[in-house]
Structure formats: structure tokens, C-alpha cells
Design a protein around this motif. Structure first.
Motif, PDB file in Angstrom:
ATOM      1  N   PRO A   5       0.812  -1.210   0.000  1.00 38.41           N
ATOM      2  CA  PRO A   5       0.000   0.000   0.000  1.00 38.41           C
ATOM      3  C   PRO A   5       0.847   1.261   0.000  1.00 38.41           C
ATOM      4  N   THR A   6       0.324   2.286  -0.628  1.00 37.47           N
ATOM      5  CA  THR A   6       0.933   3.603  -0.570  1.00 37.47           C
ATOM      6  C   THR A   6      -0.142   4.586  -0.174  1.00 37.47           C
ATOM      7  N   PHE A   7       0.263   5.654   0.512  1.00 35.60           N
ATOM      8  CA  PHE A   7      -0.708   6.599   1.049  1.00 35.60           C
ATOM      9  C   PHE A   7      -0.250   8.021   0.791  1.00 35.60           C
ATOM     10  N   LYS A   8      -1.203   8.871   0.656  1.00 35.44           N
ATOM     11  CA  LYS A   8      -0.895  10.287   0.537  1.00 35.44           C
ATOM     12  C   LYS A   8      -0.358  10.771   1.871  1.00 35.44           C
ATOM     13  N   VAL A   9       0.821  11.374   1.836  1.00 35.27           N
ATOM     14  CA  VAL A   9       1.474  11.773   3.080  1.00 35.27           C
ATOM     15  C   VAL A   9       1.143  13.227   3.378  1.00 35.27           C
ATOM     16  N   GLN A  10       0.301  13.448   4.344  1.00 32.69           N
ATOM     17  CA  GLN A  10      -0.028  14.787   4.793  1.00 32.69           C
ATOM     18  C   GLN A  10       0.015  14.796   6.313  1.00 32.69           C
ATOM     19  N   VAL A  11       0.193  15.973   6.865  1.00 27.04           N
ATOM     20  CA  VAL A  11       0.282  16.078   8.312  1.00 27.04           C
ATOM     21  C   VAL A  11      -0.984  15.561   8.981  1.00 27.04           C
ATOM     22  N   PHE A  60     -14.916  -2.840   9.249  1.00 25.78           N
ATOM     23  CA  PHE A  60     -14.152  -2.074  10.230  1.00 25.78           C
ATOM     24  C   PHE A  60     -14.859  -0.769  10.588  1.00 25.78           C
ATOM     25  N   GLN A  61     -14.670  -0.369  11.817  1.00 24.84           N
ATOM     26  CA  GLN A  61     -15.064   0.959  12.285  1.00 24.84           C
ATOM     27  C   GLN A  61     -13.884   1.561  13.025  1.00 24.84           C
ATOM     28  N   VAL A  62     -13.604   2.830  12.750  1.00 24.95           N
ATOM     29  CA  VAL A  62     -12.525   3.546  13.421  1.00 24.95           C
ATOM     30  C   VAL A  62     -13.123   4.733  14.161  1.00 24.95           C
ATOM     31  N   PHE A  63     -12.744   4.871  15.425  1.00 23.05           N
ATOM     32  CA  PHE A  63     -13.233   5.973  16.255  1.00 23.05           C
ATOM     33  C   PHE A  63     -12.038   6.801  16.714  1.00 23.05           C
ATOM     34  N   GLU A  64     -12.186   8.116  16.612  1.00 23.91           N
ATOM     35  CA  GLU A  64     -11.201   9.023  17.189  1.00 23.91           C
ATOM     36  C   GLU A  64     -11.883   9.842  18.276  1.00 23.91           C
ATOM     37  N   ASP A  65     -11.339   9.731  19.482  1.00 30.06           N
ATOM     38  CA  ASP A  65     -11.935  10.404  20.636  1.00 30.06           C
ATOM     39  C   ASP A  65     -13.420  10.075  20.758  1.00 30.06           C
ATOM     40  N   GLY A  66     -13.762   8.823  20.448  1.00 29.69           N
ATOM     41  CA  GLY A  66     -15.130   8.339  20.590  1.00 29.69           C
ATOM     42  C   GLY A  66     -16.042   8.621  19.419  1.00 29.69           C
ATOM     43  N   LYS A  67     -15.558   9.337  18.394  1.00 28.17           N
ATOM     44  CA  LYS A  67     -16.397   9.693  17.254  1.00 28.17           C
ATOM     45  C   LYS A  67     -16.010   8.856  16.033  1.00 28.17           C
ATOM     46  N   PRO A  68     -16.988   8.298  15.313  1.00 26.42           N
ATOM     47  CA  PRO A  68     -16.680   7.463  14.143  1.00 26.42           C
ATOM     48  C   PRO A  68     -16.032   8.277  13.030  1.00 26.42           C
ATOM     49  N   GLN A  69     -15.085   7.634  12.327  1.00 26.97           N
ATOM     50  CA  GLN A  69     -14.373   8.285  11.235  1.00 26.97           C
ATOM     51  C   GLN A  69     -14.598   7.509   9.935  1.00 26.97           C
ATOM     52  N   SER A  70     -14.455   8.206   8.825  1.00 27.94           N
ATOM     53  CA  SER A  70     -14.626   7.588   7.522  1.00 27.94           C
ATOM     54  C   SER A  70     -13.285   7.033   7.046  1.00 27.94           C
ATOM     55  N   ILE A  71     -13.233   5.724   6.821  1.00 26.63           N
ATOM     56  CA  ILE A  71     -12.008   5.080   6.355  1.00 26.63           C
ATOM     57  C   ILE A  71     -11.857   5.376   4.866  1.00 26.63           C
ATOM     58  N   THR A  72     -10.826   6.129   4.502  1.00 26.94           N
ATOM     59  CA  THR A  72     -10.650   6.537   3.108  1.00 26.94           C
ATOM     60  C   THR A  72      -9.713   5.618   2.339  1.00 26.94           C
ATOM     61  N   THR A  73      -8.834   4.925   3.030  1.00 29.52           N
ATOM     62  CA  THR A  73      -7.927   3.995   2.366  1.00 29.52           C
ATOM     63  C   THR A  73      -7.848   2.715   3.178  1.00 29.52           C
ATOM     64  N   PHE A  74      -7.879   1.595   2.500  1.00 27.61           N
ATOM     65  CA  PHE A  74      -7.932   0.289   3.173  1.00 27.61           C
ATOM     66  C   PHE A  74      -7.111  -0.714   2.374  1.00 27.61           C
ATOM     67  N   SER A  75      -6.313  -1.516   3.053  1.00 27.04           N
ATOM     68  CA  SER A  75      -5.554  -2.542   2.353  1.00 27.04           C
ATOM     69  C   SER A  75      -5.164  -3.634   3.338  1.00 27.04           C
ATOM     70  N   TYR A 121      -8.896  10.794   7.384  1.00 27.10           N
ATOM     71  CA  TYR A 121      -8.619  12.188   7.710  1.00 27.10           C
ATOM     72  C   TYR A 121      -9.306  12.507   9.029  1.00 27.10           C
ATOM     73  N   PRO A 122      -8.563  12.973  10.011  1.00 28.06           N
ATOM     74  CA  PRO A 122      -9.176  13.242  11.322  1.00 28.06           C
ATOM     75  C   PRO A 122     -10.025  14.503  11.284  1.00 28.06           C
ATOM     76  N   PRO A 123     -10.923  14.629  12.233  1.00 24.99           N
ATOM     77  CA  PRO A 123     -11.779  15.824  12.252  1.00 24.99           C
ATOM     78  C   PRO A 123     -11.014  17.090  12.593  1.00 24.99           C
ATOM     79  N   THR A 124      -9.910  16.966  13.334  1.00 29.03           N
ATOM     80  CA  THR A 124      -9.117  18.130  13.720  1.00 29.03           C
ATOM     81  C   THR A 124      -8.025  18.356  12.701  1.00 29.03           C
ATOM     82  N   THR A 125      -8.045  19.470  12.011  1.00 31.49           N
ATOM     83  CA  THR A 125      -7.047  19.772  10.986  1.00 31.49           C
ATOM     84  C   THR A 125      -6.134  20.924  11.396  1.00 31.49           C
TER      85      THR A 125
END
Length: 695
Positions: free
Chosen positions: A43-49, A74-89, A374-378
Motif C-alpha cells: 500500500p501507498t498513502f498520501k502523506v499529509q500532516v 471495520f469501524q474507526v473511532f477518534e476520541d469516541g467519534k466514528p471516522q470515515s475510512i478513506t484507504t484500506f488494504s 482524515y481526522p476531524p481536527t485539521t
């Protein structure tokens, strides 16, 4: 001491944070459809902060890896909030073993390295904690570390070995060479100071004011050692953040941090050691690195240390005795558990048998899912620790992943490693990659010869596959190389520009078939090196890089030695050489080549030099070339006798050339051996082995 920890092998690996894309491919855009999860992926991923990767281990009730899940499971939670999985491998890495020919005691180390196949192995950094290993238990540490290397490291894996104390050149850069890794482990030297219980007991029996406190006399040193070791883990984890798209593991071979952080009133360094522990964990989770704490002591009650202490204070109110010693054991093992559990690994403690645990570590790093979102906090100023939780919808499965992350610190721009280098920035970045990059296929060989004392003259050959080149007139190939010594210092290197201005259109198909060859020389003192080679076709062309392990012998001190072995053949001579080697023009019918797979109608030509520093005493030397099959059958032999009188006034060396016709040898794997044996005294021997294949 703190600086010393990272001046060794990893110091030359801690580059300016350049992003590494495995397999030399462009990063997949978020939301791109995943490939078949049932197959091994790179897998390769877009590298952003603000892009978060989470490698996730899923096992069933029997502990076996589960590899048939899909993104929707799969479900991913950040600080208890569900996140959208944009890349999977799914990553499913095979374990490859380096095979040895039957006639060889050990696998033949390849003299040619190539990036033709994308790197598909596991990536480990082994940190051997000399600082928290008692001297008398040094051999246990070596046995445990070498057991993992010898039995569990695959031929397709890369590992670096780093020490927390000792000589700056005791460690080893990334390599798959088990001999070099074992040698780095053999340089381990336990330096752990006596336990706090032992120190307080000695303090108790020294003269002191009546009723005065009994403190640990080595508290400051113990605190410093703990912080220094934890800082090493943090620095390695920070550097590991430049590797993306795969699981990264730190094997922390240590008796554990024995500083008591639970008593902040009586231990002055408790708060700083706690901060250092927290920083190491944050760095590991931020870089998606799993730590595996490995206690080489096995099942122990510290009976050896108990015996050394002898008589404990007879005042029970002091809390100095067998119980305090056992409390130190618990603290040290808890430190390994904390570092491991918080980063998605596990601790190997209270075990006399390591095979099962080491097998689990390999399994952890062989079959896993890589999720990204992508996390909710940018906000780039956000330095909070964000908790991550991964769940799967299928019941009865266990999930392990890192427990959170903190935003990475801003990274400095890459610095040119070669002073005065004119190499292209993308080539310099590829040089700094800790992993080989595929894209522009390279084959590299290096052969050391006797140079101007005390240096060797190292012939470096670089071949590029023409099929990967566009060969446009205004887009030359930028090539750079550098030799890094065991202390992380660059001792040689250079750049080449390969233009295509004069290439005719009708010549391009020929070059696409044969490729190109460039030869260079480096003057290097005797020692251990990692040669890094990178090349890129300008104008957005392919990029490739190679890591090459090189041992440069001392050709001046031993009485008898041999240079590197150079080979060419009829087929290899078809590859154009952009920079021929003037010193070998008269020795070989064509330029030395990296080809090690030959057709059955080919003929190998070889050249080597034998250095006889005892030539002042008349004697004979026998030089033999043999070819041995994979079944230990000798299929070719040629012997030549030389006299020491041949080399008077010629620099103390015999130039030796031979031809090996392949037409009567069946297809298969073979070992070519050139051996020189002196008839003087006990009969000194020097030899070189090269493994090759006949198709």
C-alpha cells in the motif's frame, strides 16, 4: 551519552524526514478503490500532516490471523467519534528463507544487489539496551537477540541494530545480512549499574549520621540512564515516521527501566523519567510504530543479585530487603509492558522459551490491515493526544491497533548529505530512503582492490534496466552514490549525469533490451560500509535506489589476501558502459558486469588480484577456480601455479584471470569459487565465492 545513542547506525538513518513510498509507486488518492484484500499488497498513502494511518491486527479465538475482512467490516473511532475510512488494504507478507547450496556451510552472500522486485518484507529496528543489562547477563541478551535474527528474520526483511551505550560504531544499518546483524549483537556489553536495593544496602553499612536517611547513591545516574534509553526509543520512533504504508516494529531487548517512578518524593528523577516514557510512547503512536519489549532474563527471581547483596539491613522500617529487590523486578517488567501495550505490541517477559513469542512478533508484522482516515481536527497547532479505537463487526475476533496519536512536529527540509553534491533533489531524497525504492531498476556490485595505503580502491558498478527509461534527449539520468561508514560518516561518493542527446531513435530499442552500465571508483579505508545508490530520470521519470553492504579489507596488514571478484560474459558485454574502468580494461575482455544469471551458451570471464605481502621470501602460490553445483558436485576446475618472483616491484599482487565456459554445464544454481593458497609456511588461504544461475 545522550548524543552518543544516535550517532551510531541510526544517526545516518535519521534523515530529514523524507517521505518513503514503498515500491516506488505514486501514492493512492484517498477513497481510491482497494485491491483484492485476499492478496498481498504494497500500500501507498498520501502523506499529509493530517492523514492518519492505523495498522490493525485481527485474530480469531485460536490466535490465528484473520485475513478475509473487508473495509465495511471495520469501524474507526477518534476520541469516541466514528471516522470515515478513506484507504484500506490488507498486507500479507510471505516469509522467504535464504537458501544455501548443499556444498556451502552458510548461504552465499550475494555480491550483486537489485531492486527489480519491490521490497515486500518486514521492517524492524532492534534496540539492544546495554544500559539496562547487567554485565554478567550479556550472553543471555546476545542469545535472545541472535535467536530472533537467525530463526525469524526472513530473506525479504530488513533490520537495523542499535545499542543504547557503547562504541559509536557498534550498531548496524538496515540490512538483511544476518552475519552483519549477528556481529552487531555480538558487540553488546552490559553496563547496568547495581540495583537501588544493592546501593541502599551498601549505603546503610557506611558511616552516616545517626538516623540519617538511606538513599540510593546512584539515583542521578539511574535516572539519566533511564531517560537516555527512552530518548533513544523516541528518536528511533520519530525517524520511523518517514516510513509509510506498512507496519514498523521496534524490538526493545532490555531488562527494563528499573527507575521507581511511583515514588516522586524520594526519587528526584521520577517526574522526568515519567515524561521521557510518555514522550517515547507519543512518538511511537504518532509514527505508527509498535514496540515489543523483550526481557532476556526469562523467568527469574533475581537470585543472583540477591546472593551478591548478602546481608540486608536489619531495620524493617527502611523497606530495604528481598521485597524491594522484587519490586524493582516488577517495575522493570512493567516498563516493558507499558511501552509495548500502549503502542500495539506486546511484552515478552517471564519466559525462558522465546520461539513462540518471536513467532507471534513475525505474525504481527506479516498479516495485518492498514486503515487510513482524515481526522476531524485539521489544526496544525493541535498537539493533543487523540485516542483511537478500531472495531470489527464480526463477533469473536480480537483487534489490536495503536491506541492514539499526536500530530507530528514540522519536519525540516532535506539536507544534501554530500558536501558540494549537484545531485537532483529527488535523487538525494531517494538516497536517504531507509528502504530500497523500485521504479528505475538498478543492479549494483562493488569490488575492493588494493589502493594507495591505507585505502582500498573500490570499483562500484551500477546497471540500469533500459525498459524503465524513456531516453528523451532533454531528460538525462541523474545518478548519485555514497559510502557511509559504521559511524554514520560519508567517506566517499559522487554523482553521474547520463544524457541521451546522442541516442538515435533506432538505437533506443537496443538500449531498452540491454540497459546501461556506469563504473566508478571510490578510495575507502578498511572498514564496514553501507553503499547507497539512487538514480532518477529527470522530467518525471522513474526513480530507484539500492542499499549495498560492503566490507573493505585491509590489504596491507595481512600477509595474504584477495581483492573482490569481478565477472563479465559474452552476454553481459552487450550492455553499453558509459564510464569504463581504465584499470581493468586490459584484464577483462569486457567491462565488469552485475549479471549473475547466464544462458547456457555463455562464457564467464573473471578477474581478481591476490596480494602476497610476503613475496620477499621465494615461494609458490596455487590459484584454483571451481564451479560447484547446488548438489555439491564439482562441474568445473582450473588450476594455475604462480611464483612470488612474478610480483617483485609490482605492488605485491598477482593479477589472475580465468574463463569458465558454460555450454557443457546443466541449468541450475552454482557457486563460483576462486581460491589462492600460499605454499609458504602454514599455507595461507584467500578466497571469494559468487553464486550464479544458468538458465
Amino acid at each position: 551519552m545522550k548524543k552518543m545513542c544516535m550517532r551510531v547506525a541510526i544517526c545516518s538513518l535519521v534523515f530529514a524526514g523524507s517521505a518513503v513510498f514503498l515500491a516506488g509507486q505514486a501514492p493512492a488518492p484517498p477513497g481510491a478503490p482497494s485491491t483484492n484484500p485476499g492478496q498481498a499488497q504494497q500500500p501507498t498513502f498520501k502523506v499529509q500532516v493530517d492523514y492518519v494511518e492505523v495498522d490493525t491486527l485481527v485474530t480469531d479465538r485460536a490466535g490465528a490471523a484473520v485475513t478475509d475482512l473487508k473495509k465495511e467490516d471495520f469501524q474507526v473511532f477518534e476520541d469516541g467519534k466514528p471516522q470515515s475510512i478513506t484507504t484500506f488494504s490488507l498486507v500479507n507478507i510471505p516469509i522467504e528463507q535464504l537458501q544455501r547450496p548443499l556444498g556451502a556451510a552458510l548461504p552465499i552472500e550475494p555480491d550483486v544487489r537489485t531492486n527489480e522486485n519491490p521490497f515486500d518484507g518486514r521492517v524492524y529496528v532492534m534496540i539492544v539496551d546495554d544500559m539496562h543489562t547487567r554485565f554478567e547477563r550479556t550472553e543471555r541478551v546476545k542469545r535472545a537477540a541472535k535467536q530472533f535474527i537467525d530463526r525469524n528474520l526472513g530473506a525479504n526483511d530488513l533490520m537495523a541494530v542499535l545499542h543504547t551505550a557503547g562504541a559509536t560504531d557498534a550498531s548496524q544499518e538496515f540490512t538483511s545480512n544476518k552475519r552483519l546483524l549477528d556481529a552487531a549483537v555480538d558487540r553488546t556489553m552490559g553496563r547496568k549499574i547495581d540495583s537501588a536495593t544493592a546501593g541502599k544496602t551498601q549505603e546503610y553499612y557506611r558511616p552516616r549520621p545517626l538516623g540519617g536517611p538511606v538513599n540510593d547513591p546512584a539515583d542521578a545516574e539511574r535516572s539519566f540512564n533511564a531517560r537516555s534509553t527512552l530518548d533513544t526509543i523516541r528518536q528511533v520512533a520519530d525517524w520511523f515516521g518517514s516510513v509509510h504504508g506498512r507496519r514498523k516494529a521496534i524490538l526493545f531487548v532490555s531488562e527494563g527501566i528499573d527507575y521507581d517512578i511511583s515514588d516522586v518524593f524520594n526519587n528526584q528523577g521520577a517526574s522526568t523519567v515519567m515524561d521521557a516514557t510518555r514522550d517515547a510512547i507519543v512518538a511511537a503512536t504518532r509514527s505508527n510504530v509498535s514496540i515489543y519489549g523483550i526481557d532476556p532474563r526469562g523467568i527469574t527471581d533475581l537470585g543472583d543479585e540477591d546472593i551478591e547483596i548478602g546481608a540486608y539491613p536489619d531495620d524493617p522500617t527502611l523497606g530495604i530487603g528481598r521485597n524491594s529487590l522484587m519490586n524493582e523486578l516488577r517495575l522493570s517488567q512493567d516498563s516493558l509492558r507499558t511501552l509495548s501495550d500502549e503502542t500495539g505490541g506486546f511484552a515478552v517477559v517471564n519466559r525462558n522459551e522465546f520461539a513462540t513469542a518471536f513467532g507471534r512478533i513475525v505474525q504481527d508484522n506479516s498479516s495485518y490491515y492498514v486503515l487510513a482516515y482524515y481526522p476531524p481536527t485539521t489544526d496544525k497547532k493541535d498537539t493533543k493526544f487523540h485516542k483511537i479505537e478500531v472495531r470489527v463487526s464480526r463477533p469473536g475476533l480480537s483487534v489490536r491497533a495503536r491506541q492514539g496519536y499526536a500530530a507530528p512536529k514540522p519536519k525540516a527540509a532535506p539536507k544534501n548529505a554530500l558536501a558540494g553534491s549537484t545531485g537532483a533533489p529527488e535523487v538525494q531524497e531517494a538516497l536517504e530512503s531507509p528502504l530500497p525504492i523500485s521504479g528505475l531498476t538498478l543492479r549494483v556490485f562493488a569490488a575492493p582492490f588494493k589502493g594507495t595505503a591505507p585505502n582500498a580502491s573500490v570499483l562500484l558498478g551500477i546497471e540500469m534496466l533500459g525498459r524503465d527509461l524513456k531516453m528523451q534527449a532533454d531528460h538525462p539520468v541523474n545518478l548519485s552514490y555514497e559510502a557511509v561508514d559504521a559511524k554514520g560518516k560519508i567517506r566517499g561518493g559522487g554523482t553521474n549525469l547520463v544524457p541521451f542527446n546522442g541516442v538515435k531513435p533506432e538505437t533506443k530499442p537496443l538500449l531498452a533490451r540491454t540497459g546501461l552500465r556506469v563504473l566508478n571508483r571510490m578510495d575507502l579505508p578498511p572498514g564496514r560500509y553501507q553503499v547507497r545508490v539512487a538514480a532518477s530520470e529527470s522530467g518525471g521519470g522513474a526513480i530507484g535506489s539500492i542499499l549495498y553492504d560492503l566490507d573493505v579489507p585491509d590489504f596491507y596488514k595481512p600477509s595474504f589476501s584477495m581483492s573482490g571478484l569481478t565477472l563479465t560474459s559474452i552476454v553481459a558485454s552487450q550492455t553499453p558502459t558509459i564510464r569504463p574502468d581504465e584499470q581493468l580494461k586490459a584484464m577483462l575482455p569486457a567491462s565488469p558486469a552485475a549479471l549473475r544469471t547466464f544462458p547456457g551458451n555463455d562464457e564467464i570471464a573473471l578477474f581478481a588480484e591476490i596480494y602476497d605481502n610476503a613475496a620477499s621470501t621465494p615461494h609458490k602460490v596455487d590459484i584454483t577456480t571451481t564451479v560447484t553445483s547446488d548438489t555439491a558436485k564439482q562441474v568445473f576446475k582450473a588450476t594455475e601455479e604462480r611464483s612470488s618472483s612474478d610480483i617483485q616491484g609490482k605492488g605485491g599482487g598477482y593479477g589472475y584471470a580465468a574463463r569458465v565456459p558454460l555450454r557443457d554445464i546443466a541449468p541450475g544454481v552454482y557457486v563460483l569459487r576462486v581460491e589462492a593458497r600460499s605454499r609458504l609456511g602454514s599455507g595461507a588461504v584467500a578466497s571469494r565465492d559468487v553464486q550464479f544461475t544458468i538458465k
